[in-house]
Design a protein around this motif. Structure first.
Motif, mmCIF file in Angstrom:
data_model
loop_
_atom_site.group_PDB
_atom_site.id
_atom_site.type_symbol
_atom_site.label_atom_id
_atom_site.label_comp_id
_atom_site.label_asym_id
_atom_site.label_seq_id
_atom_site.Cartn_x
_atom_site.Cartn_y
_atom_site.Cartn_z
ATOM 1 N N HIS A 65 0.681 -1.461 -0.171
ATOM 2 C CA HIS A 65 -0.256 0.164 0.252
ATOM 3 C C HIS A 65 0.513 0.990 -0.243
ATOM 4 O O HIS A 65 0.457 2.109 -0.041
ATOM 5 N N LEU A 66 2.108 0.663 0.291
ATOM 6 C CA LEU A 66 2.841 2.401 0.301
ATOM 7 C C LEU A 66 4.262 2.320 -0.484
ATOM 8 O O LEU A 66 4.962 1.218 -1.085
ATOM 9 N N TYR A 67 4.528 3.555 -0.982
ATOM 10 C CA TYR A 67 6.056 4.075 -1.705
ATOM 11 C C TYR A 67 6.882 3.279 -0.613
ATOM 12 O O TYR A 67 6.962 4.202 0.076
ATOM 13 N N VAL A 68 8.169 2.984 -1.046
ATOM 14 C CA VAL A 68 9.330 2.616 0.137
ATOM 15 C C VAL A 68 10.211 2.783 -0.801
ATOM 16 O O VAL A 68 10.738 2.417 -2.142
ATOM 17 N N LEU A 69 10.968 3.323 -0.478
ATOM 18 C CA LEU A 69 12.623 3.874 -1.708
ATOM 19 C C LEU A 69 13.518 3.389 0.091
ATOM 20 O O LEU A 69 13.872 3.993 0.283
ATOM 21 N N LEU A 70 14.496 2.630 -0.966
ATOM 22 C CA LEU A 70 15.168 2.086 0.007
ATOM 23 C C LEU A 70 16.496 2.750 -0.837
ATOM 24 O O LEU A 70 17.424 2.600 -1.492
ATOM 25 N N GLU A 116 12.348 6.232 2.165
ATOM 26 C CA GLU A 116 11.064 6.491 2.979
ATOM 27 C C GLU A 116 11.221 5.924 2.423
ATOM 28 O O GLU A 116 10.319 4.915 1.668
ATOM 29 N N LEU A 117 9.166 6.505 3.027
ATOM 30 C CA LEU A 117 7.921 5.831 3.016
ATOM 31 C C LEU A 117 6.720 6.457 2.998
ATOM 32 O O LEU A 117 6.975 7.749 3.993
ATOM 33 N N ALA A 118 6.243 6.644 2.183
ATOM 34 C CA ALA A 118 4.924 7.206 1.768
ATOM 35 C C ALA A 118 3.963 7.594 1.299
ATOM 36 O O ALA A 118 3.828 5.551 0.653
ATOM 37 N N THR A 119 3.044 7.409 1.499
ATOM 38 C CA THR A 119 2.030 6.941 0.779
ATOM 39 C C THR A 119 1.008 7.706 -0.888
ATOM 40 O O THR A 119 0.371 6.753 -1.561
ATOM 41 N N THR A 120 2.273 8.758 -0.954
ATOM 42 C CA THR A 120 2.472 9.069 -2.037
ATOM 43 C C THR A 120 3.478 8.838 -2.832
ATOM 44 O O THR A 120 4.296 8.352 -2.230
ATOM 45 N N ALA A 121 3.390 8.683 -4.865
ATOM 46 C CA ALA A 121 4.210 8.336 -5.313
ATOM 47 C C ALA A 121 6.077 9.778 -4.277
ATOM 48 O O ALA A 121 5.152 11.005 -4.695
ATOM 49 N N PHE A 122 7.326 9.496 -4.648
ATOM 50 C CA PHE A 122 8.400 10.180 -4.746
ATOM 51 C C PHE A 122 8.107 11.115 -5.983
ATOM 52 O O PHE A 122 7.797 10.465 -7.588
#
Lengths: 131, 157
Positions: free
Chosen positions: A108-113, A121-127
């Motif tokens: 359900h999340l956008y995750v950027l490692l 980063e962790l967010a509900t909307t796109a980076f």
């Protein structure tokens, strides 16, 4: 950006989540959660069962690293993380003292490692690119 | 297989279980064994035998040996009411298949009290109509319970 938790060796992406009872939402606990893209399902510390007065609702077969299958009870909780609120989530229990956040939540999340810099980063909307 | 029991009552119960098992076809014995393994997983007894049970190496190869294991003193994580509903689901499974095949049902009081297509949605229905009552919720389908993978490993430090 959130720094990796260096208490894990190697360092790991860990975020704070809120776990609450689906019956009594005032029964809640803030717990560290390890992002685990390998897990199909989220697991919560066994100690939360008594603390939040959780009751089982079903059961699942869990296959672990050793490819051994174990039947376990599953529980329903409300989980909040990074602005995302999942009002009903089927979870299993772990003897670990942190939540294992599986793909049932992570998808359900956008995750950027950013492994080299040990941040994520962790967010509900796109980076936004370049931001 | 050598077994000693700490309580005569347990011995009687277990003897009755063994006698009943001997009347069943092997496929049903396998089902019983699966259920015992489920209970072991639920109560985390698979690695520690009860105090009244003496295991030997041969027992670990015996699929029926687990049946003789007694519960650990640790408190159960599931109330008895929930286990009754779960057993009712398993007992009713073939009848449920005919009426609710492929759907998710909630069992309370040994009866279907809610039907839907998603476990959490069915839970919501139960909470809305009956409140927080003990219930067992699962999909009526082959391959239930659902198998999930948690293959991660953590190094103990």
């Amino acid at each position: 950006m959130i720094a990796y938790d260096i208490r894990h060796v190697p360092p790991a992406a860990v975020v704070q989540v809120m776990i609450a009872s689906v019956v009594h939402e005032h029964r809640r606990a803030r717990v560290s959660a390890l992002l685990d893209t390998g897990s199909d399902v989220t697991a919560i510390p066994r100690t939360l069962v008594e603390r939040l007065q959780l009751y089982p609702i079903s059961h699942l077969e869990i296959e672990g690293l050793a490819a051994i299958t174990t039947s376990v009870f599953s529980y329903a909780v409300q989980l909040s993380v990074a602005g995302l609120v999942i009002s009903r989530l089927e979870v299993v229990l772990t003897g670990l003292d942190f939540v294992v956040l599986g793909r049932d939540v992570l998808n359900h999340l956008y995750v950027l490692l950013n492994g080299p810099e040990l941040t994520f980063e962790l967010a509900t909307t796109a980076f936004v690119a370049g931001a | 297989m050598q077994i000693t029991f700490s309580q005569p009552r347990s011995e009687t119960q277990i003897q009755q279980i063994v006698e009943a098992l001997e009347t069943l076809p092997s496929v049903k014995v396998t089902e019983v064994h699966d259920f015992v393994r489920f209970l072991q997983g639920s109560y985390a007894v698979s690695e520690t035998a009860g105090a009244g049970y003496n295991r030997n190496e041969q027992d670990t190869q015996d699929p029926l040996a687990a049946i003789f294991m007694e519960e650990r003193p640790a408190p159960p994580l599931a109330p008895a009411e929930f286990e009754r509903e779960m057993v009712a689901f398993q007992r009713l499974e073939s009848a449920l298949e005919a009426q609710y095949g492929g759907r998710v049902v909630a069992i309370h009081g040994g009866e279907v009290v809610a039907v839907g297509d998603d476990k959490m949605a069915v839970l919501d229905t139960v909470l809305a109509s009956l409140g927080p009552v003990p219930c067992y919720i699962d999909r009526v389908a082959p391959g239930v319970p659902r198998r999930v993978r948690v293959p991660s490993a953590w190094i103990a430090r």
